[in-house]
Every structure is written in structure tokens, then in C-alpha cells.
Design a protein around this motif. Structure first.
Motif, PDB file in Angstrom:
ATOM      1  N   TYR A  69       0.856  -1.188   0.000  1.00 25.10           N
ATOM      2  CA  TYR A  69       0.000   0.000   0.000  1.00 25.10           C
ATOM      3  C   TYR A  69       0.887   1.232   0.000  1.00 25.10           C
ATOM      4  N   ILE A  70       0.637   2.131  -0.939  1.00 25.89           N
ATOM      5  CA  ILE A  70       1.451   3.342  -0.981  1.00 25.89           C
ATOM      6  C   ILE A  70       0.650   4.525  -0.447  1.00 25.89           C
ATOM      7  N   LEU A  71       1.202   5.129   0.600  1.00 30.14           N
ATOM      8  CA  LEU A  71       0.573   6.309   1.197  1.00 30.14           C
ATOM      9  C   LEU A  71       1.383   7.542   0.780  1.00 30.14           C
ATOM     10  N   ALA A  72       0.696   8.500   0.187  1.00 30.16           N
ATOM     11  CA  ALA A  72       1.373   9.689  -0.339  1.00 30.16           C
ATOM     12  C   ALA A  72       1.654  10.668   0.799  1.00 30.16           C
ATOM     13  N   GLY A  73       2.862  11.160   0.876  1.00 35.11           N
ATOM     14  CA  GLY A  73       3.274  12.066   1.951  1.00 35.11           C
ATOM     15  C   GLY A  73       2.865  13.507   1.686  1.00 35.11           C
ATOM     16  N   VAL A  74       2.188  14.093   2.677  1.00 35.31           N
ATOM     17  CA  VAL A  74       1.746  15.493   2.542  1.00 35.31           C
ATOM     18  C   VAL A  74       2.184  16.274   3.779  1.00 35.31           C
ATOM     19  N   THR A  75       2.877  17.362   3.555  1.00 31.59           N
ATOM     20  CA  THR A  75       3.207  18.289   4.644  1.00 31.59           C
ATOM     21  C   THR A  75       2.741  19.671   4.235  1.00 31.59           C
ATOM     22  N   PRO A  76       1.697  20.180   4.883  1.00 31.26           N
ATOM     23  CA  PRO A  76       1.234  21.521   4.498  1.00 31.26           C
ATOM     24  C   PRO A  76       2.292  22.576   4.797  1.00 31.26           C
ATOM     25  N   MET A  77       2.483  23.467   3.859  1.00 28.50           N
ATOM     26  CA  MET A  77       3.433  24.569   4.052  1.00 28.50           C
ATOM     27  C   MET A  77       2.784  25.628   4.940  1.00 28.50           C
TER      28      MET A  77
ATOM     29  N   ALA B 225      -0.417  34.733  -1.892  1.00 27.79           N
ATOM     30  CA  ALA B 225      -1.549  34.734  -0.961  1.00 27.79           C
ATOM     31  C   ALA B 225      -1.500  35.938  -0.031  1.00 27.79           C
ATOM     32  N   GLY B 226      -0.334  36.529   0.102  1.00 25.07           N
ATOM     33  CA  GLY B 226      -0.204  37.724   0.923  1.00 25.07           C
ATOM     34  C   GLY B 226       0.010  37.417   2.394  1.00 25.07           C
ATOM     35  N   LYS B 227       0.387  38.449   3.113  1.00 21.11           N
ATOM     36  CA  LYS B 227       0.708  38.319   4.547  1.00 21.11           C
ATOM     37  C   LYS B 227      -0.475  37.796   5.347  1.00 21.11           C
ATOM     38  N   GLY B 228      -0.156  36.858   6.249  1.00 27.33           N
ATOM     39  CA  GLY B 228      -1.213  36.345   7.120  1.00 27.33           C
ATOM     40  C   GLY B 228      -2.097  35.303   6.466  1.00 27.33           C
ATOM     41  N   LYS B 229      -1.951  35.144   5.176  1.00 30.63           N
ATOM     42  CA  LYS B 229      -2.829  34.178   4.492  1.00 30.63           C
ATOM     43  C   LYS B 229      -2.058  33.009   3.865  1.00 30.63           C
ATOM     44  N   GLN B 230      -0.740  33.008   4.091  1.00 31.14           N
ATOM     45  CA  GLN B 230       0.083  31.962   3.465  1.00 31.14           C
ATOM     46  C   GLN B 230      -0.202  30.588   4.056  1.00 31.14           C
ATOM     47  N   ALA B 231      -0.426  30.523   5.359  1.00 36.35           N
ATOM     48  CA  ALA B 231      -0.697  29.233   5.996  1.00 36.35           C
ATOM     49  C   ALA B 231      -1.980  28.632   5.422  1.00 36.35           C
TER      50      ALA B 231
END
Lengths: 222, 312
Positions: free
Chosen positions: B220-228, B257-263
Motif C-alpha cells: 500500500y502506498i501512502l502519499a506524503g503530505v506536509t502543508p506549508m 496569498a499575501g501576509k497572514g494568508k500563506q498558511a
């Protein structure tokens, strides 16, 4: 051959701070070839030590000697008549030298002047690189003559790890990822399948992990 | 195989065997014996994921042992995915820890080479690498399926682990990566968790090869995701993390995305990825590595539509 680097002068001066009269012994073996403990280096170190000690107002007497090899009792014998005329003896050979000397002459103090680093060769003038880890069971035929034990930072037998980038090791841009080279070589030769073979866990007893090693050649033993 | 037909009977194995799209999380043990801190972090993941990866001295920084932190999770009714690296232990210690982990109720383990100690906070240490990750996978399989230690001696009650391995589709030499994955599956990996994916076109290509080679039928392959969290984090990863492929377009998108909205933009990208992975042939799930962002996992899981987690 064995590659070594000269110890910093300060460290050597500290070792011999309490002596005034030493013998400095070079070696014509590996350390001459890698320019760290041959005739020229003996003379340079000798001068540096004398100057430093003169400055510190405690002059040092040095007898400069060069032995054929310090890893052979036959040559070690050459200082039997003179070794005890000094407060201490400094060896410019690899780590083997001071030990052979020390074992031959229990009454004297012997100090190293170099840091012994690895088995390797000069890739270009003035640059030496490691090639062999002396694991005692050579496996490089599996890797087209390139050694992952000595040259992969993790000694992986099934590399490359996820940290290989642009042919460099994750540890440093100065370190070639040997696994990158192994894979490329296999690909060029159309034999990538070779690397799909599972290699069982290595038996490290033949390496230093099995304790200090001896090599006995029966036909030569008298 | 054990009596119930499962290799280990872990929740993760059951979820995958039942054909559900798996969702795993990650939790780094504390830099100390602060159990409360660990509990606080892991509680964010309760009910949100099928198993929680517990890192083993990640980036070669000393932390509470992965076995101990995994055991704490088991006691709290959470399922750990116990990580083990080859950097810090020889085969004696590894086998001992595998037995110990199993006896504490741990049923999944991820076999890794480990970051070189040069990266961490004890760069002076000796590096062990008695065996490598491929040999570790095979060793855990041998212990489980043959009931034998690496030296062929019998084990008195063998540890039944669901065996995981890592794959980095983006590290060099890229052409070889799929073969290394194939070797890990041959060695005994039941599931794979990939390195963080940011370059989707390259990952699509990688998965296509995996499917074509039949690899996804055997693991089973699980795709790795790390939110920036920010464009800065993206730039840092692009530049300083070896084997990480962060496309310029993603960095631009985060900056845009601008300041404060990148997350938020980082989370949006992660959710888009998860949506695509759900449909991608051969992908059996997602491994979400929300590094020091565990509290965001419920929100991401919710918005990615992976809740509720299946009960099997």
C-alpha cells in the motif's frame, strides 16, 4: 596507502612541554608519499618546534631520524642504540609507528605527531580521499569496484538513501554520493538489475567490530 | 500470517485491507520526558487518523524514544506507527526494541535508514548502520513470518508487525527510485509512506511506473503530505532539505496569498493534493506530516473529507 594529517603544532608542543631533548622519527612509507611524515616534514616540524620553544625560553634539542618504515621490527631496531638518549621520542609515522616503537622499547615515551585518518589515495595533487574501510570482507565486485562501506556516509549496502541530491551526499556538498555513482555506472552498462539483488546483513566480525585483527600467512611464519 | 488472517492485525492494516483510503498522521516525541506535552500533541490526532507515526530521534536530535512514546499512545488508546532508524542501534538493540515494542502493544513499524547524525545535536556520535533499511525490513519480516531472529535462532513468541518503509520519489538518481521502492517491497514492506510531495507532475509519473510495475498490488502506498506554513518554509525546504522538490510555482502561489494568508494557502494546496490522491491509481492513502502543527490536523482532515475514519 594510509593517509594522515599533521597534528597542530600547539598540540605537539603541549605533549612535550616537560622535555628538553627529543628524537623526531620520520617514516619513508605512506606518510612520505602523502607528504606528512617524510624527510622534509621531519625537518619542518623540527624547525618549528625549536623556534617555538626558543621563543618560550625553553630551548629544545632535537635529533632528526628517518626510518625506512616504522611498521617493521627490522627498521625499528635501527634506533636501539640511541633511543634512550632522549627524554622522549616523537614519531611522524601513522598510528602504527609509535606503537611498534613503544612495544620495542618499553623504557621510553613515544608520542604521535600526526592524526592517522584513512586508507585512500591522491585524487589530485594535494587532495587525498578515502577509498577503503578495511572491513575485511571485500564486496566491491557487487558495486562495480566502488565501495559503499567506505564511501557512503551510512555504509548502506542498498542505497542510495533519500538524501542523495545532485550526486552529493546529504552530509556535505564536499562528499560525493557514491551510490549515485554506482547507480549511474550500472545504468550506463545496462545492468541496473544487479542492484535489485538483496544483500544479507554484513558479518562485521572481519572488520574492527570483531576485535583487533591479525593476519597470518602460514607459509611465511617460521 | 496470524490466526485472524492479518499480518499484525493493526488498525492501519485492517483499514487498508478493507480497501479504505488510509489517513495517517505524525507526532514527534518531546525533547525531554514531558509526557503531558506528548499527550497534548497526540490528542489532536485522536479520531482523525488511522495511525500516528512516532519519529525516532528525527533529524538526529535526541528525543524521548519512539518505542516509549509509541507505548504511551497504545496506553491512551491511540495507534502508533513506531519508527526505527538504523543510525543509532545495532542488530541486537534493534531486535530487542522490536520485541519490546511489540510486547507493549505496538503493531506497526516504519523501517528507515535515518538522517545522518551530522544534522542533529550530537554530531560527535558514532554512526552505527550495522544494517540498512532494506535489511531492517527483511529482518522484521523474518521475525514476524518465520519466528526467527536474524541469526536464525527461534523467537519465543514472534513480534507481528505491519511493516512500513519510506520512499522518496524525488531524490537522485531519480531513475533508480522506483527500483529501490520495488526492492523494499520485495524485502517485505507491507506499506510505504513517501517523502513530502510538492511536485505533483513528478509524483504522477512515479505512481504510474509503480502501477505499471505491479508494485501497488504488493504494498500500500501512502502519499506524503506536509502543508506549508509559509512561503519562507517552502523556500527553506527547497534550498536546504536534501531530496526535496518544491516547485517555484508553489512558492509563488504562497507568496501571492499575501501576509497572514500563506498558511491558509498552504493548507488549501495540501487539500487539493489529498483530493487528487484519493483518485490517483495506486495511491492507498495519505500520510499527513503536519510538523509541529498537530492541532491543525482535525481541520485539514475535515476539509479534505477523510472523516470520519473507518472503524474496522
Amino acid at each position: 596507502m594510509i593517509i594522515a594529517d599533521r597534528k597542530p603544532l600547539e598540540e605537539i608542543l603541549e605533549m612535550i612541554a616537560d622535555v628538553d631533548n627529543i628524537m623526531l622519527v620520520g617514516c619513508k612509507g605512506c606518510v612520505t608519499v602523502c607528504n606528512v611524515g617524510g624527510l622534509k616534514e621531519v625537518q619542518i616540524l623540527s624547525s618549528s618546534l625549536k623556534i617555538a620553544r626558543k621563543k618560550a625560553d625553553r630551548p629544545l634539542q632535537i635529533e632528526e631520524v628517518l626510518l625506512e618504515r616504522q611498521c617493521d621490527p627490522e627498521y625499528i631496531e635501527q634506533i636501539r642504540d640511541t633511543y634512550d638518549r632522549y627524554d622522549a621520542v616523537l614519531s611522524m609515522a601513522c598510528g602504527v609507528g609509535p606503537q611498534f616503537l613503544s612495544e620495542a622499547y618499553p623504557g621510553q615515551r613515544f608520542f604521535p605527531t600526526v592524526n592517522t585518518k584513512f586508507m585512500g589515495g591522491a585524487v589530485t595533487h594535494g587532495i587525498w580521499e578515502e577509498r577503503c574501510a578495511g572491513c575485511g570482507t571485500c564486496v566491491i565486485h557487487h558495486y562495480d569496484g566502488l565501495c559503499p562501506i567506505a564511501r557512503c556516509s551510512k555504509s548502506l549496502l542498498h542505497g542510495p538513501c533519500g538524501g542523495s541530491a545532485d550526486g552529493k551526499c546529504e552530509v556535505s556538498q564536499e562528499i560525493v554520493c557514491i551510490w549515485d555513482k554506482i547507480v549511474l555506472k550500472k545504468m550506463e552498462q545496462g545492468r541496473l538489475e544487479d542492484l535489485r539483488t538483496f544483500k544479507p546483513a554484513k558479518d562485521w566480525r572481519s572488520a574492527r567490530d570483531g576485535g583487533p585483527r591479525t593476519s597470518i600467512r602460514e607459509e611465511l611464519v617460521q | 500470517m496470524s490466526e485472524n488472517g492479518y499480518k499484525s492485525g493493526s488498525n492501519l492494516e485492517k483499514v487498508l485491507e478493507a480497501g479504505h483510503f488510509a489517513f495517517t498522521g505524525e507526532c514527534g516525541p518531546p525533547k525531554g520526558a514531558n509526557v503531558e506535552h506528548l499527550k497534548e500533541k497526540m490528542e489532536h490526532l485522536r479520531g482523525q487518523v488511522d495511525a500516528i507515526n512516532v519519529t525516532d530521534n528525527q533529524t538526529a536530535v535526541v528525543r524521548m524514544s519512539s518505542a516509549a512514546a509509541s507505548a504511551i499512545m497504545v496506553q491512551a488508546g491511540l495507534e502508533p506507527n513506531f519508527q526505527m532508524v538504523c543510525r543509532d542501534r545495532n542488530r541486537l538493540a534493534m531486535q530487542a526494541d522490536i520485541l519490546g515494542a511489540y510486547s507493549m502493544g505496538i503493531r506497526n513499524m516504519l523501517c528507515l535508514s535515518g538522517d545522518h547524525q551530522h544534522f542533529g545535536n550530537h554530531p560527535q556520535s558514532k554512526n552505527v548502520y550495522d544494517i540498512d533499511s532494506m535489511q531492517l525490513i527483511a529482518m522484521v519480516k523474518k521475525m514476524r513470518d518465520e519466528g526467527k531472529f536474524l541469526n536464525d535462532e527461534d523467537i519465543d513468541e514472534s513480534p507481528k508487525m505491519f511493516i512500513g518503509a519510506a520512499a522518496n520519489p524525488f531524490a537522485d538518481p531519480v531513475e533508480f527510485r522506483i527500483y529501490r521502492l520495488a526492492s523494499k517491497i520485495d524485502a517485505g514492506a507491507d506499506f510505504i509512506q513517501t517523502q513530502c510531495i510538492y511536485n505533483m507532475p513528478r509524483f504522477r509519473e512515479f505512481m504510474k511506473k509503480a502501477v505499471d510495475m505491479g508494485l501497488t498490488e504488493n504494498a500500500y502506498i501512502l502519499a506524503g503530505v506536509t502543508p506549508m506554513k509559509s512561503a519562507r518554509m517552502a523556500k527553506y525546504m527547497a534550498k536546504f532539505v536534501p531530496g526535496m522538490d518544491v516547485p517555484e510555482a508553489l512558492i509563488k502561489r504562497l507568496e501571492g496569498a499575501g501576509k497572514g494568508k500563506q498558511a491558509e494557502e498552504g493548507i488549501r494546496f495540501a487539500i487539493e493534493q489529498i483530493d487528487e490522491f484519493k483518485e490517483m491509481a495506486g495511491v492507498a492513502g495519505v500520510h499527513l506530516m503536519a510538523i509541529e502543527w498537530e492541532h491543525k490536523v482535525p481541520e485539514i482532515a475535515e476539509r479534505a473529507g477523510v472523516l470520519p475514519r473507518p472503524q474496522v
